[in-house]
Design a protein around this motif. Structure first.
Motif, PDB file in Angstrom:
ATOM      1  N   GLU A 155       0.823  -1.215   0.000  1.00  0.00           N
ATOM      2  CA  GLU A 155       0.000   0.000   0.000  1.00  0.00           C
ATOM      3  C   GLU A 155       0.854   1.261   0.000  1.00  0.00           C
ATOM      4  O   GLU A 155       0.450   2.289  -0.546  1.00  0.00           O
ATOM      5  CB  GLU A 155      -0.921   0.009   1.225  1.00  0.00           C
ATOM      6  N   LYS A 156       2.041   1.185   0.598  1.00  0.00           N
ATOM      7  CA  LYS A 156       2.928   2.355   0.670  1.00  0.00           C
ATOM      8  C   LYS A 156       4.061   2.268  -0.341  1.00  0.00           C
ATOM      9  O   LYS A 156       4.995   3.080  -0.302  1.00  0.00           O
ATOM     10  CB  LYS A 156       3.518   2.488   2.077  1.00  0.00           C
ATOM     11  N   ILE A 158       6.287  -0.174  -0.718  1.00  0.00           N
ATOM     12  CA  ILE A 158       7.507  -0.662  -0.063  1.00  0.00           C
ATOM     13  C   ILE A 158       7.749  -2.104  -0.478  1.00  0.00           C
ATOM     14  O   ILE A 158       6.832  -2.928  -0.501  1.00  0.00           O
ATOM     15  CB  ILE A 158       7.395  -0.574   1.475  1.00  0.00           C
ATOM     16  N   THR A 195      -1.829   6.906  12.741  1.00  0.00           N
ATOM     17  CA  THR A 195      -1.662   5.660  12.013  1.00  0.00           C
ATOM     18  C   THR A 195      -2.273   4.523  12.799  1.00  0.00           C
ATOM     19  O   THR A 195      -2.557   4.632  13.982  1.00  0.00           O
ATOM     20  CB  THR A 195      -0.168   5.378  11.768  1.00  0.00           C
ATOM     21  N   GLN A 203       5.952   1.962   8.687  1.00  0.00           N
ATOM     22  CA  GLN A 203       5.261   3.207   9.009  1.00  0.00           C
ATOM     23  C   GLN A 203       6.064   4.431   8.597  1.00  0.00           C
ATOM     24  O   GLN A 203       5.520   5.422   8.116  1.00  0.00           O
ATOM     25  CB  GLN A 203       4.978   3.246  10.513  1.00  0.00           C
ATOM     26  N   THR A 207       8.493   4.627   6.277  1.00  0.00           N
ATOM     27  CA  THR A 207       9.122   4.485   4.964  1.00  0.00           C
ATOM     28  C   THR A 207       8.071   4.666   3.885  1.00  0.00           C
ATOM     29  O   THR A 207       6.961   4.138   3.994  1.00  0.00           O
ATOM     30  CB  THR A 207       9.791   3.096   4.817  1.00  0.00           C
ATOM     31  N   ASN A 208       8.414   5.408   2.855  1.00  0.00           N
ATOM     32  CA  ASN A 208       7.533   5.614   1.703  1.00  0.00           C
ATOM     33  C   ASN A 208       8.327   5.346   0.432  1.00  0.00           C
ATOM     34  O   ASN A 208       9.422   5.891   0.235  1.00  0.00           O
ATOM     35  CB  ASN A 208       6.979   7.039   1.661  1.00  0.00           C
ATOM     36  N   GLN A 209       7.751   4.489  -0.459  1.00  0.00           N
ATOM     37  CA  GLN A 209       8.385   4.189  -1.748  1.00  0.00           C
ATOM     38  C   GLN A 209       9.837   3.763  -1.557  1.00  0.00           C
ATOM     39  O   GLN A 209      10.768   4.293  -2.154  1.00  0.00           O
ATOM     40  CB  GLN A 209       8.324   5.430  -2.671  1.00  0.00           C
ATOM     41  N   GLY A 237      13.723   4.534   5.328  1.00  0.00           N
ATOM     42  CA  GLY A 237      12.749   5.548   5.701  1.00  0.00           C
ATOM     43  C   GLY A 237      13.373   6.865   6.130  1.00  0.00           C
ATOM     44  O   GLY A 237      14.528   7.179   5.799  1.00  0.00           O
TER      45      GLY A 237
END
Length: 466
Positions: A338-339, A341, A424, A373, A375-377, A399
């Motif tokens: 979803e993120k 990762i 979150t 939580q 870390t994005n892409q 992240g």
């Protein structure tokens, strides 16, 4: 009746000294008196034997006259008597006379010397008397009687007793002073302990006492200082626990307030028909989420308290590390995707970890959720290896990282490195990592973290292989 300790010490010391001096003084006075009289008797005996010997050799009366002149100057008088006890020298009417008792006469006849120290009178004065027989072929043919007044000996004894009295007075005076000083010193040392005890009773734990190994009081001071250290440590621990309790109440209140406020608002809206029908399903869903959030908070707190109070029992076993990491990947793969990762596993297939399976899963899920939580892409690596003595598990992400000042703080209960975590669904209460650390410690392991801002974070867990 209350008597100060210093007076008790002083009186006990002085009483012992006075009794000791009295006994010593009496014994010394008696010894000196006996010594003086013994010397006097010895002197008279020596003179008497010498006079008899010289008179026997010369037979001249002028020899007796010479001795009489010499001895009279020393206050010593002698008389020569025959075998019937009659005085044959001197014949002067003024010469002193005495009677020899029948018992003493029998001693003289048998050849014994008669000595009387100071219990007879001669010319109205106390004298020492010595009678020496002169034994011929047929028995006693006479003898010599020597006397010396006691007054001279008593004067010597009196002078010696006077010097003894001066000595005792001086010694007692010095003893009084030393006893007072020593008593004062001991009492002051005890008073310091008493003052320190009073400070401790008032809550002042810095009341240390100068200590040494000089005597029992010094050892008691050492023990007292050890007691202060223990009390101070316990008091600090109590303060820390009290601060933690207050912080815990504040944190829990803060964490509970948001979901309870949301739930209360939605329920009031539904109750008063303030929410449109089209939004009611959304409101009910929100109440359901917040309720689950409250349940997770309560469960995490219960877990933490069980772990902290050592009520948690571990069932350790040997587990294939690769299987565990694959379970973690499968469990969190959807959240990671979803993120954007990528979850990657790098582990030796033969690596084994000795741990409680359920608690190990809990540890790894908490850490991996934390990495996802923040870390994005990016990527999150799950690595594992084994040495002879330990199993090493690494979870690394790309992240946002953590500031160096915050690295050690993340293990604290309710600590949040980023306020955005409250919004979150994973680890939002700040309990996860504190539980993780306690679980690792229960496995006799160690957990460390290295992080660099905007470059990523790596958790490393080391667990013993047996």
């Amino acid at each position: 009746m209350r008597i100060k300790y210093i007076y008790q010490l002083f009186l006990s010391h002085i009483s012992i000294l006075i009794i000791a001096f009295l006994i010593l003084s009496l014994l010394f006075a008696h010894y000196v008196e006996n010594l003086v009289y013994e010397n006097k008797v010895s002197e008279l005996t020596e003179f008497g034997e010498q006079i008899l010997d010289d008179f026997n050799q010369t037979g001249q009366e002028f020899v007796l006259a010479q001795y009489n002149n010499v001895l009279s100057s020393q206050n010593i008088y002698f008389s020569i008597f025959d075998q019937q006890g009659r005085i044959v020298y001197p014949l002067s009417p003024s010469s002193p006379r005495t009677r020899i008792t029948e018992e003493d006469w029998n001693k003289l006849v048998s050849g014994e010397k008669v000595v009387t120290r100071h219990n007879i009178k001669w010319a109205d004065q106390q004298v020492s008397l010595v009678a020496i027989p002169y034994i011929g072929r047929g028995g006693m043919i006479g003898g010599i009687l020597l006397i010396s007044p006691v007054s001279g000996s008593r004067q010597i004894i009196s002078e010696m007793n006077q010097f003894l009295l001066y000595t005792v007075v001086i010694a007692l005076s010095v003893s009084f002073l030393l006893s007072w000083i020593l008593s004062k010193i001991h009492v002051n040392r005890i008073q310091k302990i008493r003052s320190a005890t009073s400070k401790i009773a008032k809550g002042d734990y810095d009341a240390y006492i100068p200590a040494s190994n000089f005597d029992e009081i010094a050892e008691m001071a050492n023990d007292f200082n050890d007691m202060i250290d223990q009390l101070k440590s316990q008091n600090d621990e109590i303060d820390r626990l009290e601060k933690r309790r207050r912080q815990f109440i504040a944190d829990v209140s803060h964490e509970l307030r948001t979901p309870l406020t949301t739930i209360s608002g939605v329920i009031e809206g539904l109750k008063n028909n303030m929410i449109a029908d089209s939004e009611k399903e959304k409101g009910i869903q929100l109440v359901s989420q917040e309720t689950k959030r409250l349940i997770r908070l309560v469960n995490e707190n219960l877990d933490y308290e069980r772990i902290r109070s050592n009520q948690l029992k571990l069932a350790k076993e040997k587990i294939q590390l690769k299987e565990v990491l694959e379970v973690i990947k499968d469990h969190l793969l959807y959240q990671a995707e979803e993120k954007g990762i990528e979850l990657q596993i790098d582990v030796d297939e033969k690596s084994i970890v000795f741990a409680d399976y359920d608690r190990l899963i809990q540890i790894l899920i908490n850490i991996t959720k934390n990495s996802i939580q923040f870390t994005n892409q990016g990527s999150v690596w799950l690595r594992g290896s084994q040495t002879h003595h330990e199993t090493i598990i690494e979870i690394e992400d790309t992240g946002i990282g953590i500031d160096k000042q915050e690295v050690e703080s993340i293990w604290r209960r309710f600590y949040k490195a980023d306020l955005s975590r409250t919004s979150t669904q994973f680890g939002e209460f700040g309990l996860g990592l504190s539980i993780v650390k306690r679980l690792v410690e229960l496995h006799d392991g160690k957990i460390t973290i290295t992080s660099e801002k905007n470059k990523g974070t790596k958790f490393m867990i080391k667990l013993p292989t047996s």
